[in-house]
Scaffold this motif. Structure first.
Motif, PDB file in Angstrom:
ATOM      1  N   TYR A   1       0.820  -1.223   0.000  1.00 28.47           N
ATOM      2  CA  TYR A   1       0.000   0.000   0.000  1.00 28.47           C
ATOM      3  C   TYR A   1       0.848   1.265   0.000  1.00 28.47           C
ATOM      4  O   TYR A   1       0.305   2.366  -0.017  1.00 28.47           O
ATOM      5  N   LYS A   2       2.167   1.128   0.032  1.00 27.31           N
ATOM      6  CA  LYS A   2       3.036   2.303   0.132  1.00 27.31           C
ATOM      7  C   LYS A   2       3.400   2.833  -1.248  1.00 27.31           C
ATOM      8  O   LYS A   2       3.829   2.077  -2.120  1.00 27.31           O
ATOM      9  N   PRO A   3       3.239   4.143  -1.463  1.00 29.14           N
ATOM     10  CA  PRO A   3       3.766   4.719  -2.711  1.00 29.14           C
ATOM     11  C   PRO A   3       5.293   4.691  -2.679  1.00 29.14           C
ATOM     12  O   PRO A   3       5.905   4.435  -1.642  1.00 29.14           O
ATOM     13  N   MET A   4       5.904   4.932  -3.810  1.00 35.50           N
ATOM     14  CA  MET A   4       7.346   4.792  -3.949  1.00 35.50           C
ATOM     15  C   MET A   4       8.111   5.623  -2.918  1.00 35.50           C
ATOM     16  O   MET A   4       9.060   5.130  -2.283  1.00 35.50           O
ATOM     17  N   GLU A   5       7.713   6.881  -2.717  1.00 39.25           N
ATOM     18  CA  GLU A   5       8.461   7.743  -1.806  1.00 39.25           C
ATOM     19  C   GLU A   5       8.338   7.273  -0.360  1.00 39.25           C
ATOM     20  O   GLU A   5       9.276   7.403   0.430  1.00 39.25           O
ATOM     21  N   LEU A   6       7.172   6.699   0.021  1.00 38.86           N
ATOM     22  CA  LEU A   6       7.009   6.204   1.379  1.00 38.86           C
ATOM     23  C   LEU A   6       7.758   4.890   1.580  1.00 38.86           C
ATOM     24  O   LEU A   6       8.336   4.642   2.643  1.00 38.86           O
ATOM     25  N   ALA A   7       7.791   4.076   0.521  1.00 35.39           N
ATOM     26  CA  ALA A   7       8.533   2.811   0.614  1.00 35.39           C
ATOM     27  C   ALA A   7      10.033   3.073   0.806  1.00 35.39           C
ATOM     28  O   ALA A   7      10.721   2.319   1.492  1.00 35.39           O
ATOM     29  N   LYS A   8      10.501   4.142   0.207  1.00 30.43           N
ATOM     30  CA  LYS A   8      11.916   4.498   0.335  1.00 30.43           C
ATOM     31  C   LYS A   8      12.184   5.371   1.562  1.00 30.43           C
ATOM     32  O   LYS A   8      13.343   5.754   1.799  1.00 30.43           O
ATOM     33  N   SER A   9      11.140   5.713   2.290  1.00 35.24           N
ATOM     34  CA  SER A   9      11.261   6.619   3.453  1.00 35.24           C
ATOM     35  C   SER A   9      11.933   7.927   3.064  1.00 35.24           C
ATOM     36  O   SER A   9      12.773   8.474   3.800  1.00 35.24           O
ATOM     37  N   ASP A  10      11.574   8.441   1.881  1.00 33.41           N
ATOM     38  CA  ASP A  10      12.125   9.704   1.387  1.00 33.41           C
ATOM     39  C   ASP A  10      11.284  10.845   1.969  1.00 33.41           C
ATOM     40  O   ASP A  10      10.400  11.401   1.311  1.00 33.41           O
ATOM     41  N   TRP A  11      11.593  11.202   3.225  1.00 40.59           N
ATOM     42  CA  TRP A  11      10.764  12.182   3.917  1.00 40.59           C
ATOM     43  C   TRP A  11      10.916  13.578   3.341  1.00 40.59           C
ATOM     44  O   TRP A  11       9.989  14.395   3.433  1.00 40.59           O
ATOM     45  N   VAL A  12      12.073  13.830   2.717  1.00 46.27           N
ATOM     46  CA  VAL A  12      12.241  15.137   2.064  1.00 46.27           C
ATOM     47  C   VAL A  12      11.254  15.258   0.917  1.00 46.27           C
ATOM     48  O   VAL A  12      10.555  16.272   0.752  1.00 46.27           O
ATOM     49  N   ALA A  13      11.170  14.205   0.089  1.00 51.05           N
ATOM     50  CA  ALA A  13      10.231  14.225  -1.039  1.00 51.05           C
ATOM     51  C   ALA A  13       8.781  14.258  -0.554  1.00 51.05           C
ATOM     52  O   ALA A  13       7.928  14.938  -1.139  1.00 51.05           O
ATOM     53  N   ILE A  14       8.518  13.535   0.525  1.00 54.58           N
ATOM     54  CA  ILE A  14       7.142  13.508   1.044  1.00 54.58           C
ATOM     55  C   ILE A  14       6.727  14.895   1.526  1.00 54.58           C
ATOM     56  O   ILE A  14       5.610  15.347   1.277  1.00 54.58           O
ATOM     57  N   ARG A  15       7.653  15.603   2.190  1.00 64.32           N
ATOM     58  CA  ARG A  15       7.320  16.929   2.699  1.00 64.32           C
ATOM     59  C   ARG A  15       7.175  17.948   1.573  1.00 64.32           C
ATOM     60  O   ARG A  15       6.468  18.950   1.732  1.00 64.32           O
ATOM     61  N   LYS A  16       7.814  17.678   0.452  1.00 61.92           N
ATOM     62  CA  LYS A  16       7.664  18.571  -0.700  1.00 61.92           C
ATOM     63  C   LYS A  16       6.406  18.255  -1.506  1.00 61.92           C
ATOM     64  O   LYS A  16       6.012  19.042  -2.368  1.00 61.92           O
ATOM     65  N   SER A  17       5.824  17.124  -1.244  1.00 57.16           N
ATOM     66  CA  SER A  17       4.617  16.713  -1.965  1.00 57.16           C
ATOM     67  C   SER A  17       3.391  17.358  -1.318  1.00 57.16           C
ATOM     68  O   SER A  17       3.425  17.773  -0.152  1.00 57.16           O
ATOM     69  N   PRO A  18       2.293  17.439  -2.035  1.00 59.28           N
ATOM     70  CA  PRO A  18       1.071  18.006  -1.447  1.00 59.28           C
ATOM     71  C   PRO A  18       0.529  17.095  -0.339  1.00 59.28           C
ATOM     72  O   PRO A  18       0.860  15.898  -0.277  1.00 59.28           O
ATOM     73  N   PRO A  19      -0.306  17.605   0.555  1.00 51.02           N
ATOM     74  CA  PRO A  19      -0.785  16.816   1.695  1.00 51.02           C
ATOM     75  C   PRO A  19      -1.566  15.565   1.294  1.00 51.02           C
ATOM     76  O   PRO A  19      -1.622  14.598   2.072  1.00 51.02           O
ATOM     77  N   TRP A  20      -2.154  15.588   0.099  1.00 51.40           N
ATOM     78  CA  TRP A  20      -3.004  14.460  -0.309  1.00 51.40           C
ATOM     79  C   TRP A  20      -2.239  13.363  -1.045  1.00 51.40           C
ATOM     80  O   TRP A  20      -2.814  12.340  -1.406  1.00 51.40           O
ATOM     81  N   ALA A  21      -0.945  13.521  -1.259  1.00 52.26           N
ATOM     82  CA  ALA A  21      -0.208  12.603  -2.127  1.00 52.26           C
ATOM     83  C   ALA A  21      -0.281  11.161  -1.631  1.00 52.26           C
ATOM     84  O   ALA A  21      -0.584  10.233  -2.394  1.00 52.26           O
ATOM     85  N   ILE A  22      -0.019  10.909  -0.359  1.00 50.90           N
ATOM     86  CA  ILE A  22      -0.007   9.543   0.172  1.00 50.90           C
ATOM     87  C   ILE A  22      -1.417   8.948   0.193  1.00 50.90           C
ATOM     88  O   ILE A  22      -1.632   7.801  -0.202  1.00 50.90           O
ATOM     89  N   ASP A  23      -2.408   9.753   0.630  1.00 52.49           N
ATOM     90  CA  ASP A  23      -3.768   9.222   0.740  1.00 52.49           C
ATOM     91  C   ASP A  23      -4.452   9.067  -0.621  1.00 52.49           C
ATOM     92  O   ASP A  23      -5.340   8.226  -0.777  1.00 52.49           O
ATOM     93  N   SER A  24      -4.060   9.879  -1.617  1.00 56.86           N
ATOM     94  CA  SER A  24      -4.591   9.667  -2.970  1.00 56.86           C
ATOM     95  C   SER A  24      -4.129   8.307  -3.498  1.00 56.86           C
ATOM     96  O   SER A  24      -4.893   7.582  -4.142  1.00 56.86           O
ATOM     97  N   TRP A  25      -2.867   7.994  -3.232  1.00 60.76           N
ATOM     98  CA  TRP A  25      -2.372   6.660  -3.613  1.00 60.76           C
ATOM     99  C   TRP A  25      -3.187   5.568  -2.891  1.00 60.76           C
ATOM    100  O   TRP A  25      -3.588   4.568  -3.500  1.00 60.76           O
ATOM    101  N   GLY A  26      -3.419   5.752  -1.607  1.00 59.33           N
ATOM    102  CA  GLY A  26      -4.208   4.775  -0.860  1.00 59.33           C
ATOM    103  C   GLY A  26      -5.622   4.627  -1.414  1.00 59.33           C
ATOM    104  O   GLY A  26      -6.182   3.519  -1.454  1.00 59.33           O
ATOM    105  N   LEU A  27      -6.222   5.737  -1.860  1.00 56.95           N
ATOM    106  CA  LEU A  27      -7.568   5.660  -2.447  1.00 56.95           C
ATOM    107  C   LEU A  27      -7.545   4.855  -3.739  1.00 56.95           C
ATOM    108  O   LEU A  27      -8.493   4.105  -4.032  1.00 56.95           O
ATOM    109  N   GLY A  28      -6.471   4.995  -4.490  1.00 58.09           N
ATOM    110  CA  GLY A  28      -6.327   4.165  -5.695  1.00 58.09           C
ATOM    111  C   GLY A  28      -6.246   2.691  -5.332  1.00 58.09           C
ATOM    112  O   GLY A  28      -6.823   1.831  -6.024  1.00 58.09           O
ATOM    113  N   CYS A  29      -5.537   2.369  -4.264  1.00 54.95           N
ATOM    114  CA  CYS A  29      -5.465   0.974  -3.809  1.00 54.95           C
ATOM    115  C   CYS A  29      -6.847   0.454  -3.407  1.00 54.95           C
ATOM    116  O   CYS A  29      -7.200  -0.699  -3.699  1.00 54.95           O
TER     117      CYS A  29
END
Length: 802
Positions: free
Chosen positions: A201-229
């Motif tokens: 269920y993890k998008p690529m940036e979360l699987a890599k624990s790329d917190w810099v990229a996650i913080r630069k992403s919009p707030p909905w990025a992780i949950d939009s991926w989850g909605l697709g799942c």
């Protein structure tokens, strides 16, 4: 810190024994390490859901994440997020170790995967239901991301539950954290418990624990991926095993596919915001979503939109998934009706949906709303309730009808709308059997007494028919005081031919309630007169009635001759064939609506509707019957349907003093039977011959009588008739029968000036505004062309609205 979190989680309980809920059977699946149980409240037995999470170490990461989930669930409130009720954390000895368990109590729900299997929807209905559910979860995710700046972190099939009304709700807040994208100095994990999320269920940036990229992403990025799942899992029917499976798009609906691909974009910044998904996706534009959305914002719609929507809803409901209609739409509809936001046509949809329920469910879910609606002041609601009373009337208990329903229904008896008066009258055919004797004799019969002299001829007719139908619900004393008087003195002497026919039919249908003396001295003499009635249908019914009652008399005579006179004073035979139509009469639209109709023969006993229904009645909405005031024209026709309808000739005859809040008009009539019962003692044959001769004689009116003069005469003649004709026609219903057997008919004081004609005062033909001969009309019992009588008849016309 641990003590603080434990205090937050602890809620109002300190241990399992203090948990005010009973834990029941578990569901086979739940999110993460949680277990999901059915439960009930110890106070009222209402259902709940109970989630539990256990660990042997109070510092265990799962327990810490669980405490975070409890805290978030308590503080985040949204219609599409699981409703929190209670929580507690307990310690228990498990052998030699101590076991720590967190309990969360919520509204009753079940896992989405279980509900999907239970519903078993297919095709279009499945897609519509999924669209509605996804729409709800998308709103919950959008609320967290855009409004609260929170990240759920693990939107998937396991984190969605379904309520009893089939709403989808988001839960599993263990990973939920604030979005700190604006904090450039932050370097650690933004999601403290992201290790609980499955790798698939993890998008690529979360699987890599790329917190810099996650913080630069919009707030909905992780949950939009989850909605697709989530979308993949519900349409494929399988739990996601690995991320690569998301590329399999064979099961994704084509209208949803572009949005599905944007939700799962490999670039976080390009992923579709869930708020845009709700606004723009073509997939969410379907009948089910639109219908529920309209119902949820009903209070914001104007009356035209509501009326149009509710008229379409009954047919629309047949096309929607039945389970969703009954568990979601029906409660919404009942609530909107109860609180006044729905229009009257919504009642039709409510009853149609209610017809799909079992009897027990209908009693629990629909009847309480209907009972409350009877108290509504909206006339359209009252009309709709009465029009559909045959669909729910039998389900009402006798106590509810007598105490809650009837007091409100009875207000319709005195309504200014003739249509509502008639609907109220007809509703009694369903409700009368559930009324107490006190209500029947103390209220209902007094209203019917007034309706039998209503200005609408169809209402007078229906009142007679109703009495015939509800006679079996009256006690013996009331029947003896009411039935014969109502049928002979009023119905058989009515100016409206179908009303006279109804009186004959009602007498025959209730023949078993009369003793031989009443039949011989009161019924047969009155019915025989109608064998020469101007109306052929009345004559036909009268001959059948005469045959029936003569047969009863013959049976009595045969038993008397055989020495078996005992117990023969109350004999009866089965009703004549025409009586089978009594029920049909009462439930048909039996109104002339006050319109003049073309002269036409009256239908037979078994098909009475064409004879009395000359205008079509719309199927719904309030219908005002045109006034029955006299029409300003002179017609050469002798059909009474073409003449203005005045009050019945017996309009000054009451069944009893009207009590219980029924207020008469200013010319309050003193009702009496004693002066109008010439048939209680045997009359010599010359008198009967005079009555028959009087019926055949035409009644003429002075042509030159000016209208103002008629008006000036009104107080004198009307008052005299009210005083002398009306001394308790039915007798006071609750009082004992008259002590004297009969009294002389005082006709002169009523303005008739003829001692030889005892019906002259109560059987005058209907008046018109312009005098004309009624040679072919019903001049029954009236003396021809006395100037004083003519003035009296003009007075009756003026009192009816001229």
């Amino acid at each position: 810190m641990f003590k603080f979190l434990k205090g937050v989680v602890g809620g109002s309980g300190t241990g399992l024994k203090d948990l005010p809920y009973n834990i029941g059977d578990p569901y086979p699946s739940a999110w993460g390490s949680w277990s999901h149980f059915r439960g009930t409240s110890k106070d009222d037995g209402s259902p709940v859901s109970i989630f539990s999470l256990s660990g042997s170490n109070p510092q265990d990461g799962h327990l810490a994440a669980g405490r975070n989930g409890v805290k978030r669930l308590r503080t985040v409130r949204h219609p599409n997020i699981l409703s929190f009720l209670h929580s507690t954390e307990v310690e228990a000895l498990d052998g030699s170790t101590t076991k720590f368990t967190i309990y969360i109590v919520t509204e009753p729900v079940m896992p989405l995967s279980e509900k999907i299997r239970e519903l078993g929807l297919e095709g279009t209905q499945r897609d519509e239901y999924y669209a509605w559910g996804l729409h709800q979860i998308a709103k919950a995710v959008s609320f967290l991301n855009n409004d609260c700046k929170l990240v759920h972190g693990n939107v998937c099939l396991a984190s969605v539950v379904v309520t009893q009304t089939l709403d989808w709700k988001l839960h599993a807040f263990d990973v939920l954290s604030e979005y700190d994208g604006g904090n450039e100095s932050a370097s650690g994990p933004m999601l403290q418990y992201e290790w609980l999320v499955g790798s698939q269920y993890k998008p690529m940036e979360l699987a890599k624990s790329d917190w810099v990229a996650i913080r630069k992403s919009p707030p909905w990025a992780i949950d939009s991926w989850g909605l697709g799942c989530l979308i993949y899992e519900i349409f494929s029917g399988m739990k996601l095993g690995k991320t690569e499976e998301l590329r399999n798009i064979a099961s994704i609906p084509k209208s949803l596919l572009p949005d599905y691909q944007r939700l799962l974009s490999s670039m976080p910044s390009r992923r579709l915001n869930t708020s845009k998904l709700i606004e723009n996706s073509e997939y969410f534009q379907n009948k089910l979503v639109d219908t529920i959305h309209f119902m949820e914002i009903l209070s914001l719609k104007d009356s035209v939109e509501k009326d149009t929507f509710f008229r379409k809803l009954p047919n629309l409901a047949e096309q929607l998934p039945r389970q969703i209609v009954l568990k979601k739409l029906l409660p919404l509809l009942a609530s909107s009706l109860e609180f006044g936001s729905a229009a009257a046509p919504a009642l039709t949809a409510l009853l149609k949906m209610g017809s799909w329920l079992s009897a027990e469910e209908f009693t629990l879910k629909v009847l309480p709303t209907i009972v409350k609606l009877f108290a509504s002041n909206d006339r359209a609601i009252r009309v709709a309730l009465l029009q559909h009373i045959d669909q729910y009337g039998e389900s009402l208990s006798a106590q509810v009808v007598d105490e809650q329903v009837y007091p409100h229904v009875a207000t319709g008896f005195a309504d200014t709308s003739a249509f509502l008066r008639e609907l109220t009258l007809k509703s009694m055919l369903v409700l009368a059997s559930k009324l107490s004797q006190r209500t029947m004799s103390g209220s209902l019969l007094k209203y019917l007494s007034k309706l039998q002299v209503d200005e609408e001829p169809a209402i007078r007719t229906n009142t007679t028919i109703l009495l015939g139908n509800i006679a079996s619900y009256l006690n013996e004393g009331t029947r003896k005081r009411v039935l014969i008087n109502a049928f002979t003195v009023r119905a058989l002497r009515d100016t409206f031919a179908p009303a006279r026919g109804a009186g004959v039919m009602a007498l025959c249908a209730t023949s078993s309630y009369y003793d031989i003396t009443e039949i011989a001295t009161r019924i047969l003499p009155n019915v025989v007169v109608l064998t020469i009635d101007p109306d052929s249908d009345v004559r036909s019914k009268s001959f059948q009635a005469v045959d029936q009652f003569l047969q009863i008399v013959k049976q009595y005579n045969e038993k008397s001759n055989a020495g078996d006179a005992a117990g023969t004073t109350s004999v009866g035979i089965s009703s004549m064939p025409g009586n089978a139509s009594l029920l049909g009469w009462a439930m048909s639209s039996l109104t002339l609506k006050g319109k003049p109709s073309d002269q036409a023969p009256v239908a037979g006993a078994n098909s009475v509707t064409p004879a009395t229904t000359t205008t079509s009645t719309p199927s719904s909405g309030l219908i005002e019957i045109p006034s029955t005031a006299p029409v300003h024209r002179v017609s050469s026709s002798t059909d009474f349907a073409d003449q203005p309808t005045p009050p019945s000739p017996t309009s000054t005859d009451g069944w009893g003093e009207i009590e219980n809040g029924i207020h008469e008009e200013e010319d309050n009539e003193k009702d009496g039977w004693d002066d109008i019962e010439p048939l209680e003692e045997p009359k010599p044959s010359p008198a009967l011959a005079n009555i028959q001769a009087a019926q055949k004689r035409p009644v003429s009116q002075p042509v030159s009588q000016p209208k103002p003069q008629a008006k000036s005469l009104r107080p004198k003649s009307t008052v005299k008739v009210a005083q002398d004709e009306d001394d308790d026609l039915w007798g006071s219903i609750a009082a004992a029968p008259p002590k004297t057997a009969s009294k002389p008919l005082n006709v002169k004081t009523a303005g008739a000036a003829d001692d030889d004609d005892p019906w002259a005062a109560i059987a005058a033909p209907p008046p018109t505004t312009k005098a004309k001969p009624l040679s072919a009309g019903r001049g029954r019992g009236a003396k021809p062309a006395a100037p004083k009588l003519g003035a009296q008849r003009i007075n009756r016309t003026s009192s009816s609205g001229m």
